[in-house]
Design a protein around this motif. Structure first.
Motif, PDB file in Angstrom:
ATOM      1  N   LYS A 297     -13.454  -3.033   2.089  1.00 24.73           N
ATOM      2  CA  LYS A 297     -12.333  -3.166   1.152  1.00 24.73           C
ATOM      3  C   LYS A 297     -12.684  -4.102  -0.009  1.00 24.73           C
ATOM      4  O   LYS A 297     -12.291  -3.854  -1.149  1.00 24.73           O
TER       5      LYS A 297
ATOM      6  N   TYR B 233      -6.425  -4.815  -6.788  1.00 27.27           N
ATOM      7  CA  TYR B 233      -7.086  -4.258  -7.969  1.00 27.27           C
ATOM      8  C   TYR B 233      -6.223  -3.148  -8.554  1.00 27.27           C
ATOM      9  O   TYR B 233      -5.808  -2.210  -7.865  1.00 27.27           O
ATOM     10  N   THR B 234      -5.951  -3.271  -9.847  1.00 23.66           N
ATOM     11  CA  THR B 234      -5.249  -2.242 -10.602  1.00 23.66           C
ATOM     12  C   THR B 234      -5.727  -2.305 -12.038  1.00 23.66           C
ATOM     13  O   THR B 234      -6.072  -3.372 -12.533  1.00 23.66           O
TER      14      THR B 234
ATOM     15  N   LYS C  67      -5.511  -1.003  -5.016  1.00 25.02           N
ATOM     16  CA  LYS C  67      -6.483  -1.272  -3.955  1.00 25.02           C
ATOM     17  C   LYS C  67      -6.286  -2.692  -3.446  1.00 25.02           C
ATOM     18  O   LYS C  67      -6.092  -3.617  -4.237  1.00 25.02           O
TER      19      LYS C  67
ATOM     20  N   SER D 133      -7.500  -5.905  -0.751  1.00 28.49           N
ATOM     21  CA  SER D 133      -8.501  -6.536   0.109  1.00 28.49           C
ATOM     22  C   SER D 133      -7.932  -7.842   0.638  1.00 28.49           C
ATOM     23  O   SER D 133      -7.812  -8.823  -0.103  1.00 28.49           O
TER      24      SER D 133
ATOM     25  N   ARG E 262       0.828  -1.203   0.000  1.00 27.83           N
ATOM     26  CA  ARG E 262       0.000   0.000   0.000  1.00 27.83           C
ATOM     27  C   ARG E 262       0.868   1.260   0.000  1.00 27.83           C
ATOM     28  O   ARG E 262       0.518   2.262  -0.642  1.00 27.83           O
TER      29      ARG E 262
ATOM     30  N   ALA F  30     -14.860  -2.396  -2.554  1.00 26.26           N
ATOM     31  CA  ALA F  30     -14.155  -1.395  -3.357  1.00 26.26           C
ATOM     32  C   ALA F  30     -13.505  -1.992  -4.596  1.00 26.26           C
ATOM     33  O   ALA F  30     -13.225  -1.271  -5.561  1.00 26.26           O
ATOM     34  N   ILE F  31     -13.273  -3.316  -4.603  1.00 25.69           N
ATOM     35  CA  ILE F  31     -12.601  -3.937  -5.745  1.00 25.69           C
ATOM     36  C   ILE F  31     -13.469  -4.982  -6.437  1.00 25.69           C
ATOM     37  O   ILE F  31     -13.111  -5.471  -7.507  1.00 25.69           O
TER      38      ILE F  31
END
Length: 404
Positions: free
Chosen positions: A124, A228-229, A95, A97, A88, A127-128
């Motif tokens: 979290k 996540y990217t 992101k 999780s 992070r 969010a992804i």
């Protein structure tokens, strides 16, 4: 030194030979069949490749949602909290999780079903994972033992929102002088629908705290991390450089590599098989040109005696083949685009959504595939026109006029 050809003569003779000949109608019919064969071949290739690409993209989209762009896994006792903080800190755009996972048996009433339970941080994970986020209610809070399950799994068990589902774990708990599988009742507080029945019937989510309490998981170590990217193929090397020796990272394309490799091989095989349609149609071009050469032997000999060069004769018959083939390619491309537009615009073909993840037939023709179809067909047409053109140019006017 080769004499220059007269383009006006070549064009005039080509137009003359393209007309319908009452004395030799089969030549014209053969040319028409060649045109129709190439048209059908190009059209079918375009639609078939579009369906293959569309189906592959649809599966990629579904698998991408539930498999995540990148997943960090551990070969030891788990992924450390410090590793997650390092990722992070070094890669702020990614992101994360964290998750735990274990196999369970879900029971409600008399119904029993196996599944894969994930322990996640609900905020979290949402969010992804848009599928998981859609299953959550923003106006309520979720407790330690809240359970989110696939709608197919909940339907199979016959459980609804608010019902308590008993989960049996592989770990044992002591009871008296023996032991029984560890079990815990979880309230079902949401369901999700990913579009793929295999996931919706097997996956359940609960909180990280539930794993800490029930399975005694260490809070500072996780079974893995979901990342996540938007550029996972570029980011995977950067993530790998930040991991300790007992951890590794996998991309979603690596987790399903065999599946997509099989689809690519099927796509190539389909292209080659359908290209045979065009190859068969090109034989009609060869036969029609050869019949034209044989029936026009006197005219070819007369042209040669009047000063036409071998090059001009070769160009005449070569352009005849190119005209038939090019007309077929253009007509096939137009009909192919029309067919793709109809399939995407109207629901002519219905698919079982539980098998394919969508009820609409996905069609997506890539520019590269379209170019490959046109180039491949054009090469076949060119090669088909060469031999008859050379055969016509090699005609000996003296022997023809002497014998005929």
């Amino acid at each position: 030194m080769a004499l220059p050809s007269d383009p006006r003569l070549v064009r005039m003779i080509v137009r003359h030979y393209l007309r319908y000949d009452r004395d030799n109608p089969f030549i014209f019919i053969s040319a028409v069949l060649a045109f129709l064969g190439i048209t059908a071949g190009v059209m079918v290739l375009m639609i078939a490749m579009g369906i293959m690409n569309g189906t592959q993209k649809e599966f990629e989209k579904k698998l991408f949602v539930m498999n995540y762009p990148l997943t960090v896994i551990s070969f030891g006792k788990g992924v450390r909290q410090t590793t997650m903080e390092k990722i992070r800190r070094e890669l702020p755009g990614v992101k994360i999780s964290p998750f735990y996972t274990t196999q369970v048996i879900a029971k409600y009433g008399d119904a029993i079903e196996g599944g894969l339970l994930y322990g996640v941080d609900f905020a979290k994970e949402a969010a992804i994972n848009p599928v998981f986020a859609k299953a959550l209610d923003a106006n309520r809070s979720y407790g330690r033992y809240s359970l989110i399950a696939g709608d197919d799994l909940a339907m199979t068990l016959g459980a609804g929102i608010g019902d308590r589902i008993t989960l049996y774990f592989s770990q044992q708990q002591a009871v008296g002088f023996g032991s029984i599988p560890l079990q815990k009742r979880f309230p079902l507080e949401g369901t999700f629908n990913s579009g793929l029945k295999a996931y919706d019937k097997a996956i359940l989510y609960t909180s990280l705290e539930a794993f800490h309490k029930v399975l005694k998981k260490t809070p500072d170590r996780y079974d893995g991390l979901h990342l996540y990217t938007q550029k996972p193929m570029e980011m995977i090397k950067k993530v790998k450089a930040l991991l300790p020796d007992d951890a590794d990272v996998e991309g979603w394309w690596q987790q399903n590599g065999n599946f997509f490799a099989a689809m690519q091989m099927e796509k190539k095989a389909l292209f080659l098989v359908l290209l045979l349609i065009i190859l068969v149609a090109s034989l009609n071009i060869v036969s029609s040109l050869l019949m034209t050469v044989m029936s026009r032997r006197k005219e070819i000999a007369l042209l040669r005696t009047l000063g036409a060069t071998r090059r001009e004769i070769r160009q005449i018959f070569f352009r005849l083949g190119l005209f038939v083939g090019s007309a077929g390619i253009v007509a096939g491309a137009l009909l192919g685009f029309l067919g793709i537009w109809i399939l995407t615009r109207f629901d002519i073909i219905k698919l079982p959504a539980d098998v394919y993840g969508t009820s609409h037939l996905p069609v997506d023709l890539l520019p590269g595939d379209f170019a490959m179809i046109i180039i491949g067909t054009a090469l076949i047409v060119l090669l088909s026109s060469l031999y008859p053109a050379r055969k016509a140019a090699s005609t000996d006017p003296l022997s023809v006029l002497r014998n005929e």
